[in-house]
Design an enzyme around this catalytic site. Structure first.
Site: not given
Ligand code: NDP
Length: 296
Positions: A54, A98, A121
């Protein structure tokens, strides 16, 4: 019948190119380039790989990337304090924590701490709640299910009125995929580990999204001829005969299912590249929202 391939690698490339063009345009107009902060807690090798990908992708597209790594034994308060600091940081447009977090941490509470405007997200309960409500729109949609729908749209699969079956009901894939399909006027069945007659239910689907985390579980006789099949599953299988010592596969038995499906997205090369592309797109969107270029 041999299914037409849904090429996630090529479609994701187009999404990334659009994100890069948007970044260039924003910078030309005098805005700062969009910034994504990644928060990694502990030393999970797979998570380290994902976060690294990412960060590299941000740089490739001309975006800023801010990397934060906390030790495994970090307290709930320490993780949430970092998120609050990033919420207040004007250079940071998107915050990605994460998952999975170490077991002693409450991931739901951490996700709730992320500012809704920086929740690239799409896992914040407010964004998920808006996704579930008629007439409301989330600021951000979770990247993997968003990528699934994007793939279907890109190849022109009709969702309105379609019978859609989603295999899996996780917060990050199955449930938001089902909610997105409902928003698009599909008639949706959500399957999980207690579903009876799974193969029969799947065989009714015009659109089948497989996100069960079971190696090649979806077989040829689970699929209605002509159906569109999206394979979210990602499995790494050790195999000494392969050059890398392993190969990747999905939740769908690709070689046999492609004989009956109308469309199929492979794994690898389908949803995987879309997930990261949608994250980049969401980060650009967050920067546009922050700068008043998109009204929400
Ligand atoms: P989870 O393990 O969180 O959820 C799996 C879901 O499948 C659950 O709802 C579970 O049911 C259901 N399930 C599991 N086994 C069966 C079974 N035998 N029969 C019927 N239902 C079953 O997984 P995720 O949603 O996180 O991920 C799913 C897959 O997608 C994985 O392979 C993962 O690696 C991949 N993935 C890929 C991504 C990408 O970017 N390409 C991103 C995220 C995930 P129940 O709720 O009853 O337990």
């Amino acid at each position: 019948m041999t299914a037409k391939l849904i090429d996630g690698t090529a479609i994701a490339k187009k999404v990334r190119e659009q994100a890069a063009a948007d970044v260039t345009e924003m910078v030309a107009q005098g805005y700062a380039s969009p910034g994504l902060a990644t928060v990694l807690v502990g030393e999970n090798p797979a998570s380290e790989v994902y976060v690294g990908m990412k960060q590299r992708m941000c740089k490739q597209l001309g975006m800023e990337s801010f990397s934060y790594t906390l030790p495994t034994d970090s307290s709930q308060e320490e993780v949430e304090a970092l998120v609050r600091k990033l919420n207040a940081d004007l250079k940071v447009n998107g915050i990605l924590v994460q998952l999975p977090l170490p077991k002693h941490l409450d991931d739901e509470a951490v996700l709730r701490t992320i500012s809704v405007e920086k929740d690239v997200d799409g896992f914040h309960p407010i964004n998920m709640g808006r996704l579930a409500q008629k007439g409301r729109e989330p600021l951000f949609v979770p990247c993997t299910p968003d990528g699934c729908i994007y793939l279907l749209d890109e190849v022109g699969v009709e969702l309105r009125g379609a019978n859609a079956v989603v295999l899996g009901r996780s917060n990050i894939v199955g449930m938001p995929a089902a909610l997105l399909l409902v928003k698009r006027d599909a008639t949706v069945t959500i399957c999980h580990s207690r579903t009876k007659n799974l193969s029969e239910v799947c065989r009714q689907a015009d659109v089948l999204i497989a996100a069960v985390g079971q190696i090649e579980m979806v077989k040829k006789d689970w699929v209605k001829p002509g159906a569109a099949v999206i394979d979210v599953g990602t499995h790494r299988i050790e195999d000494a005969t392969k050059e890398k010592g392993y190969y990747l596969t999905g939740d769908v038995a690709f070689d046999e299912v492609k004989e009956v499906a109308g469309w199929i997205s492979p794994s690898p090369g389908g949803v995987g590249p879309m997930t990261i592309a949608m994250l980049m797109r969401n980060t650009v969107r967050a920067a546009k929202i922050a700068n008043g270029l998109i009204k929400v």
